[in-house]
Each structure stands twice: as structure tokens, then as C-alpha cells.
Design an enzyme around this catalytic site. Structure first.
Site, PDB file in Angstrom:
ATOM      1  N   LEU A 148       0.828  -1.154  -0.017  1.00  0.00           N
ATOM      2  CA  LEU A 148      -0.026   0.037   0.182  1.00  0.00           C
ATOM      3  C   LEU A 148       0.860   1.194  -0.029  1.00  0.00           C
ATOM      4  CD1 LEU A 148      -3.078  -0.345   2.403  1.00  0.00           C
ATOM      5  CD2 LEU A 148      -3.215   0.087   0.110  1.00  0.00           C
ATOM      6  N   ASP A 149       0.788   2.136  -0.791  1.00  0.00           N
ATOM      7  CA  ASP A 149       1.623   3.318  -0.875  1.00  0.00           C
ATOM      8  C   ASP A 149       1.234   4.168   0.510  1.00  0.00           C
ATOM      9  OD1 ASP A 149       2.084   2.764  -3.525  1.00  0.00           O
ATOM     10  OD2 ASP A 149       0.556   3.910  -4.470  1.00  0.00           O
ATOM     11  N   PRO A 150       2.408   4.850   0.576  1.00  0.00           N
ATOM     12  CA  PRO A 150       2.267   5.632   2.136  1.00  0.00           C
ATOM     13  C   PRO A 150       1.068   6.779   1.876  1.00  0.00           C
ATOM     14  CG  PRO A 150       4.588   5.582   1.117  1.00  0.00           C
ATOM     15  CD  PRO A 150       3.843   5.252   0.114  1.00  0.00           C
ATOM     16  N   LEU A 151       0.462   6.922   0.922  1.00  0.00           N
ATOM     17  CA  LEU A 151      -0.541   7.968   0.917  1.00  0.00           C
ATOM     18  C   LEU A 151      -1.868   7.129   1.035  1.00  0.00           C
ATOM     19  CD1 LEU A 151       0.400  10.643  -1.661  1.00  0.00           C
ATOM     20  CD2 LEU A 151       0.541  10.849   1.000  1.00  0.00           C
ATOM     21  N   ALA A 152      -1.809   5.896   0.980  1.00  0.00           N
ATOM     22  CA  ALA A 152      -3.095   5.290   0.992  1.00  0.00           C
ATOM     23  C   ALA A 152      -3.026   4.368   2.657  1.00  0.00           C
ATOM     24  CB  ALA A 152      -3.083   4.041   0.076  1.00  0.00           C
TER      25      ALA A 152
END
Length: 310
Positions: free
Chosen positions: A48-52
Site C-alpha cells: 500500500l502506498d504511503p498516501l493510502a
């Protein structure tokens, strides 16, 4: 000859279904959970991306052997697309590369969605983990190198427009298969609508076979650090784990006895008998006394182990 090193940590096994917060990387999350559980090893099933935010299944111990079965499962995301800008990363992190004053109507958005359902061809984002000539695309992109990433087939099972709160944003939910990039969906929506777009919010709510209700917020885990007694703290953490077998619930299941379990753990096949016994399966799993023993294949009246578990 030196003795082999004894692994550090506890031989704890199972799945923790973490509710990952925003601005917290997947690798960072795995390291934190491994440390909290004092586990010998840990890994996650799908970055999961950091912004997700949202569901990040983390496998501990022998459960890491079942990660591929979760990686292949369906996933559900809720995401927000902001119109008017395309960005280098297709999300909020990247610099603006294209912009437009045009905004789509709700009906225009609904009209394009059927074209993104089913088996579609998708070009992954420039900032992705796709390998190009042996290097990660995001590494090349960070060096300023524009690379041509080939399209690939991905599966979209369901795509729903949830709301259009204002002219600049739209909220969606998508159920998709392995390898789908939600950021690429936002990019392609914006291009087709002629207004450009990028993901400004992303949350994963489901990774098969784990339900949303299984998620544990990181804050709840961190709060357990306040328990001074280590045994008591680890017992509280262990109570949050899901059995390793849950990752294999889509496979055929054999219940075996202790003698058969011993044979499998030695790498030997066992006979498969009974009216309801599977005849041929490329993959199945066997349990004894409710504990996972092996993953293997069934054929010619035998279960042959491929992976065995402690």
C-alpha cells in the site's frame, strides 16, 4: 564447522490484518509489527502506498509461506479522483504535468465506467514497481528517465461511482484482481474525459479472503506497548492474530491424522481415501488437530506435499 545461527525472535505464526494509516509505508509497517510481536520473520501481501490507508495483511512466521495465495486474491479499494491535474506519480505526491479547466458532469463520468469493467489493458504508472530491463520503474522515474511501460491485462470485477461531492472530485469503489493500479484508473479516467485527473485519496477495504471487520488499527497495537509485563503484552497481541489456514480458504482442504501429518512433515506423500476425497487438485492443504501441516497437490490417490509447516 560453525553451528547454524538460531533465528532471533519467537516462532509465532499467523496473520495480522493491519489497518495501515496514511503516511506510513508498507515496509515500515511490517518492521513495526515484527518488532511488536518479537517474531522471527514477517512479510506483507501487497504493498500500500504511503498516501493510502486500509488493509495491509501481514504474515508472521510460517504464514509467510502463504503470502502468494493472498497476493492473488481480489481486492476492494475506495478512492477519490481530483479533476483538473495529471501528476507524475498519478497521486498527490507528484508534480503537475498536465492541467485543464474542464470538469466532467456526473453523467459523463458514469458513461465511461462500463469501458473499465472486465478484462482491460492497463499501462502501469511511471512510478510503479514494474521492472524495466531489470530496474524498477520508480527508480528510473526518480532519475528523470521517461520509460515506456508495456500495457498488461488486469481484471476489474466491479466499478462504482459513489458520489460527486463537488465539480472537482469524484468518489469511487473498485473490486479488482492482482496487479491493478488504481492510480492508473484515475489517470485514464481524466484523459478520456479530457480534464486530467489523479488519485487524492485511497483506502483498501478488502483483500481476499480477509474481511474489513478483521482490520486492527495501528494505534490499538501501539497502545498495547503500555502493558509492562511482556508475557501479558504478547498474549494480548497474539489474540489479534488470524490462523494461517485462513489464507488458504479458497483451496480444497484435507483433514488428516497424526500419523499422516508426520509423514507429510518428512516430505512423504499420503494416501487420499474416501468417497468425498478430491480426485485431482493442483493445490490443496492439509490440517491435523486444526493446525496447518502442508500445502500440496492431489493426484493418483495421493496427497504430495510441496510446502510443510512447523
Amino acid at each position: 564447522m560453525s553451528k547454524p545461527r538460531k533465528p532471533k525472535g519467537r516462532p509465532i505464526s499467523g496473520w495480522l490484518i493491519l489497518d495501515k494509516p496514511v503516511d506510513f509505508g508498507s515496509t515500515e509497517a511490517v518492521s513495526k509489527i515484527k518488532w511488536l510481536y518479537k517474531a522471527q520473520k514477517a512479510g506483507h501481501a501487497g504493498t500500500l502506498d504511503p498516501l493510502a490507508s486500509g488493509m495491509l495483511p501481514i504474515a508472521l512466521g510460517d504464514a509467510t509461506k502463504t503470502v502468494p495465495y493472498v497476493m492473488d486474491g481480489r481486492k476492494i479499494y475506495e478512492f477519490t479522483v481530483s479533476w483538473g491535474e495529471e501528476r507524475a506519480t498519478d497521486d498527490l505526491e507528484g508534480e503537475v504535468t498536465q492541467s485543464s479547466d474542464k470538469r466532467p458532469s456526473e453523467q459523463q463520468i458514469r458513461d465511461i465506467l462500463p469501458r473499465y469493467i472486465g478484462t482491460i489493458n492497463q499501462v502501469p504508472p511511471q512510478f510503479s514497481a514494474i521492472k524495466i530491463s531489470g530496474e524498477r520503474a520508480y527508480d528510473l522515474a526518480r532519475e528523470g528517465e521517461a520509460v515506456e511501460i508495456p500495457s498488461r491485462e488486469v481484471e476489474i470485477f466491479r466499478l462504482t461511482l459513489l458520489a460527486c461531492p463537488d465539480a472537482d472530485t469524484a468518489h469511487f469503489e473498485v473490486e479488482c484482481g492482482k496487479g491493478t493500479y488504481v492510480r492508473a484508473l484515475a489517470r485514464d479516467f481524466g484523459r478520456e474525459l479530457g480534464c486530467y485527473g489523479h488519485v487524492s485519496g485511497l483506502r483498501r477495504t478488502f483483500v481476499a479472503p480477509f474481511a474489513e471487520e478483521a482490520m486492527v488499527p495501528l494505534a490499538d497495537l501501539v497502545a498495547l506497548e503500555a502493558i509492562e509485563d511482556m508475557d501479558e503484552r504478547l498474549a494480548a497481541l497474539d489474540a489479534l492474530l488470524i490462523d494461517t489456514c485462513e489464507a488458504l480458504s479458497a483451496l480444497p482442504h484435507l483433514v488428516i491424522n497424526d500419523d499422516q501429518a508426520h509423514r507429510l512433515k518428512m516430505g512423504n506423500p499420503i494416501l487420499v481415501r474416501g468417497r468425498d476425497a478430491p480426485i485431482a487438485e493442483s493445490e490443496a492443504y492439509a490440517t491435523a488437530r486444526g493446525r496447518l501441516v502442508a500445502i500440496g497437490e492431489i493426484g493418483q490417490g495421493e496427497f504430495r506435499p510441496k510446502r510443510v509447516f512447523a
